[in-house]
Enzyme design. Structure first.
Site, mmCIF file in Angstrom:
data_model
loop_
_atom_site.group_PDB
_atom_site.id
_atom_site.type_symbol
_atom_site.label_atom_id
_atom_site.label_comp_id
_atom_site.label_asym_id
_atom_site.label_seq_id
_atom_site.Cartn_x
_atom_site.Cartn_y
_atom_site.Cartn_z
ATOM 1 C CD GLU A 287 7.635 -6.917 1.562
ATOM 2 O OE1 GLU A 287 8.273 -5.416 1.970
ATOM 3 O OE2 GLU A 287 8.514 -7.491 2.018
ATOM 4 C CB CYS A 321 5.102 2.134 1.539
ATOM 5 S SG CYS A 321 5.047 1.413 0.080
HETATM 6 N N1 LIG Z 1 6.590 -2.183 2.152
HETATM 7 C C1 LIG Z 1 5.048 -1.927 1.141
HETATM 8 O O1 LIG Z 1 4.804 -2.889 0.256
HETATM 9 C C2 LIG Z 1 3.886 -1.318 2.138
HETATM 10 C C3 LIG Z 1 2.908 -1.320 1.048
HETATM 11 C C4 LIG Z 1 2.038 -0.668 1.421
HETATM 12 C C5 LIG Z 1 1.779 0.197 2.819
HETATM 13 N N2 LIG Z 1 2.675 -0.449 3.898
HETATM 14 C C6 LIG Z 1 2.961 0.111 5.298
HETATM 15 O O2 LIG Z 1 1.493 -0.348 5.660
HETATM 16 C C7 LIG Z 1 1.547 0.923 6.338
HETATM 17 C C8 LIG Z 1 0.082 1.835 6.027
HETATM 18 O O3 LIG Z 1 -1.243 0.813 6.232
HETATM 19 P P1 LIG Z 1 -1.593 0.547 7.267
HETATM 20 O O4 LIG Z 1 -2.226 1.937 8.045
HETATM 21 O O5 LIG Z 1 -2.729 -0.541 6.588
HETATM 22 O O6 LIG Z 1 -1.085 -0.440 8.575
HETATM 23 P P2 LIG Z 1 -1.505 -0.921 9.673
HETATM 24 O O7 LIG Z 1 -0.383 -1.933 9.975
HETATM 25 O O8 LIG Z 1 -1.915 -0.330 10.963
HETATM 26 O O9 LIG Z 1 -2.460 -2.432 9.495
HETATM 27 C C9 LIG Z 1 -2.443 -3.304 8.382
HETATM 28 C C10 LIG Z 1 -3.345 -4.304 8.267
HETATM 29 O O10 LIG Z 1 -2.611 -4.615 10.558
HETATM 30 C C11 LIG Z 1 -4.041 -5.616 10.385
HETATM 31 N N3 LIG Z 1 -3.218 -4.963 12.191
HETATM 32 C C12 LIG Z 1 -3.743 -4.358 13.393
HETATM 33 N N4 LIG Z 1 -3.782 -4.971 13.987
HETATM 34 C C13 LIG Z 1 -2.749 -6.178 13.892
HETATM 35 C C14 LIG Z 1 -3.006 -7.459 14.385
HETATM 36 N N5 LIG Z 1 -2.631 -7.908 16.748
HETATM 37 N N6 LIG Z 1 -2.560 -9.086 14.435
HETATM 38 C C15 LIG Z 1 -3.122 -8.602 13.140
HETATM 39 N N7 LIG Z 1 -3.302 -7.629 12.128
HETATM 40 C C16 LIG Z 1 -3.355 -6.531 12.534
HETATM 41 C C17 LIG Z 1 -4.936 -3.970 10.138
HETATM 42 O O11 LIG Z 1 -6.182 -4.094 11.078
HETATM 43 C C18 LIG Z 1 -4.070 -3.620 9.097
HETATM 44 O O12 LIG Z 1 -5.601 -5.247 8.172
HETATM 45 C C19 LIG Z 1 2.693 2.160 6.298
HETATM 46 O O13 LIG Z 1 3.545 2.179 7.102
HETATM 47 C C20 LIG Z 1 2.992 1.807 5.147
HETATM 48 O O14 LIG Z 1 4.242 1.953 4.505
HETATM 49 C C21 LIG Z 1 4.296 -0.801 3.445
HETATM 50 N N1 LIG Z 2 4.380 -0.302 -4.759
HETATM 51 C C1 LIG Z 2 4.194 0.987 -4.305
HETATM 52 C C2 LIG Z 2 3.754 1.365 -3.175
HETATM 53 C C3 LIG Z 2 2.754 0.908 -2.596
HETATM 54 C C4 LIG Z 2 2.879 1.320 -1.177
HETATM 55 O O1 LIG Z 2 2.515 1.702 -0.899
HETATM 56 C C5 LIG Z 2 4.940 1.452 -5.419
HETATM 57 O O2 LIG Z 2 5.428 0.957 -6.027
HETATM 58 O O3 LIG Z 2 4.154 3.175 -5.722
#
Ligand SMILES: NC(=O)c1ccc[n+]([C@@H]2O[C@H](COP(=O)([O-])OP(=O)(O)OC[C@H]3O[C@@H](n4cnc5c(N)ncnc54)[C@H](O)[C@@H]3O)[C@@H](O)[C@H]2O)c1
Ligand SMILES: N[C@@H](CCC=O)C(=O)O
Length: 517
Positions: A287, A321
């Site tokens: 995600e 997100c």
């Molecule tokens: N689609 C969704 O449901 C959703 C929900 C929440 C956040 N997000 C997204 O998450 C992002 C923000 O979160 P973030 O800054 O923690 O994201 P990120 O991708 O920087 O990190 C996410 C996780 O990946 C780990 N990671 C980093 N490098 C890695 C590697 N090489 N291998 C495996 N794991 C690794 C990090 O330590 C962390 O635990 C935004 O882009 C946001 O839109 C998406």
């Molecule tokens: N599920 C949350 C978003 C999660 C991502 O950051 C919402 O619906 O706002």
């Protein structure tokens, strides 16, 4: 009898007893800041000389906790232990697995103010945002526990004479859980407990900006809910340094990731490569990011639209997100909506979120602070700065005021790239058709909203607005578990629909058994 699933109600902080409980929790957790936390592998606490700190974004000099930093060797050890534990855990009945989740949910409910307080200190959530995060975590456990029971037994198939046929969902194996820091509790809890409920074992690598809240949860699972050793293994550390090892390990069966597009794509690619000794195709649940828009047409309730844009753009400093980072407004009401949004945003207050008067806290860390400031500069060159834009240097807290930039072109960087901060682009559309076209012009497809009183247009958006979570005449954040299953299209990921009826099945594989008599 198990009661029917219901969403956890939000706390009303205008009730004095609730506000007092929150203050008491902030004080209690405040006294616990700065402690050191070990790894947990197979029930063994492993302390290490090499540690990293989690800092309070609103006061970066305050250490929330110091964490043993797992190496590649620890990552490999954790996967091996999880693989061994899987051989017993997979045979535990679904009802029993579910009970660990119900017990954990009950304990978290009793200690909810404490969990909120950790979120306030560690990721700078306001009280209301912290409450929503904890409520969602409880919801995930209650919901997935029930799903585990539902899918725990034989599933209906068509009858066939002379045979007994059944289809069962069986667990997959070692699940590497890699959560983000933004829904530091809810998303981490959701992915971890879905895996456990389905009968898998877990290696949890928390996000580096939010290991403390994850450590509290793991402690709850093991010490208070009594989860057997090795079912969840906790390996905080640098994603860059040991994340690849977790993903690459031949005994890793499934990777449940939520985070950025960049890391999601890296995991997608690496997990597709067969490792020596690997006998399966790794499954990935990925995600990823979003660039979410709210469309407003000339028939809409403009006050309701402005309220929703402000809430969706600046709640938790825009670090969702699902956040609205693009307001796409048709020409004839563009100036009116822009003014309403600017006026409402001016009323938001920002500061240390231990004080409930603040709507907004700090952004998560120096890296986020620098990246958002860069985007504000890009925005200034691409459009007209209407509000915000000025920041300090971050040394007193990573505070960025809500920033609105008008007259952004649909193809501008501010319109297309995920910023993940309190920066809102206003984009003018010629008319409704053009607005819908702009709404679909990014590589993402996570959330979106439309404000309109035209049923015809809403139906058109229902069909053609290509996002995983689409909302009409309301904000585009705040999906509820079970009510609005959550996940996105295109570069927003695999659309796994967390909190939805099919989610748990992603953590299983289906087995058909035929017994001919
Ligand atoms: N689609 C969704 O449901 C959703 C929900 C929440 C956040 N997000 C997204 O998450 C992002 C923000 O979160 P973030 O800054 O923690 O994201 P990120 O991708 O920087 O990190 C996410 C996780 O990946 C780990 N990671 C980093 N490098 C890695 C590697 N090489 N291998 C495996 N794991 C690794 C990090 O330590 C962390 O635990 C935004 O882009 C946001 O839109 C998406
Ligand atoms: N599920 C949350 C978003 C999660 C991502 O950051 C919402 O619906 O706002």
């Amino acid at each position: 009898m198990l009661p029917e699933y219901r969403n956890e109600p939000f706390v009303d902080f205008s009730v004095k007893a609730n506000a007092d409980a929150m203050r008491t929790a902030l004080s209690k957790v405040g006294d616990e800041l700065g402690r050191t936390y070990p790894l947990l592998i197979g029930g063994e606490h492993i302390e290490l000389a090499d540690t990293f700190d989690s800092l309070n974004p609103a006061k970066p000099s305050q250490v929330v906790g110091s964490f043993a930093k797992a190496t590649v060797e620890h990552a490999n050890q954790a996967v091996e232990v999880a693989a061994t534990t899987f051989e017993s855990w997979r045979n535990v009945a679904a009802e029993e697995r579910a009970r660990y989740l119900f017990r954990a949910a009950a304990v978290m409910r009793r200690r909810k103010f404490e969990f909120m307080a950790w979120l306030v200190y560690e990721v700078s959530k306001s009280w209301a945002e912290a409450d929503a995060d904890v409520a969602e975590a409880i919801d995930f456990m209650e919901y997935y526990g029930r799903q585990a029971i539902k899918f725990g037994g034989p599933q209906p198939v068509v009858a066939y004479n002379g045979e007994e046929n059944e289809l069962r969902y069986v667990p997959l194996g070692v699940t590497v859980v890699i959560p983000p820091w933004n829904f530091a509790l809810a998303i981490m809890v959701g992915m971890t407990t879905a895996a456990i409920a389905a009968g898998n074992t877990v290696v949890l690598k928390p996000a580096s900006a939010s290991p403390a809240i994850a450590a509290q949860f793991v402690r709850l699972l093991v010490e208070e809910a009594g989860l057997p050793d090795g079912v969840v293994n906790f390996v905080p550390g640098s994603g860059g340094a040991m994340g690849d090892a977790l993903v690459d390990h031949a005994k890793t069966r499934l990777i449940a990731f939520t985070g950025s597009k960049e890391i999601g794509l890296r995991i997608f690619e690496r997990s597709a490569k067969l490792q020596p000794g690997q006998i399966w195709l790794k499954r990935t649940i990925l995600e990823m990011g979003g660039k979410d828009g709210i469309v407003v047409d000339e028939t809409a309730d403009l006050d309701a639209a402005a309220d929703a844009i402000v809430a969706s753009a600046f709640g938790f400093q825009g670090q969702k997100c699902s956040a609205c980072s693009r307001a796409i407004i048709v020409d004839s009401v563009y100036s009116t909506v822009l003014k309403k949004v600017v006026d409402r945003t001016k009323k938001l207050t920002m500061g240390d979120p231990t004080d409930p008067k603040h709507h907004m806290g700090a952004v998560v860390d120096q890296k986020a602070f620098d990246k958002i400031r860069e985007y504000i500069e890009i925005g200034k060159s691409e459009g007209r700065l209407m509000l915000g834009g000025e920041t300090g240097d971050g040394s007193e807290g990573y505070f960025i005021p809500p920033t609105i930039i008008a007259d952004i072109a649909p193809e501008a960087r501010l319109s297309l790239e995920e910023i993940f901060g309190p920066v809102l682009a206003f984009i003018k559309a010629n008319d409704w058709k053009h607005a819908l076209e702009i709404a679909n012009n990014t590589e993402y497809g996570l959330t979106g909203a439309v404000f309109s009183r035209s049923r015809e247009r809403l139906e058109e958006a229902r069909r053609d607005f290509h996002v995983g979570n689409l909302y009409f005449n309301r904000k585009c954040t705040g999906a509820l578990v079970g009510v609005q299953p959550f996940g996105g299209f295109n570069m927003s990921g695999t659309d796994s629909k967390a909190g939805g009826p099919d989610y748990l099945l992603l953590f299983t594989q289906a087995k058909t058994i035929t017994d001919r008599f």
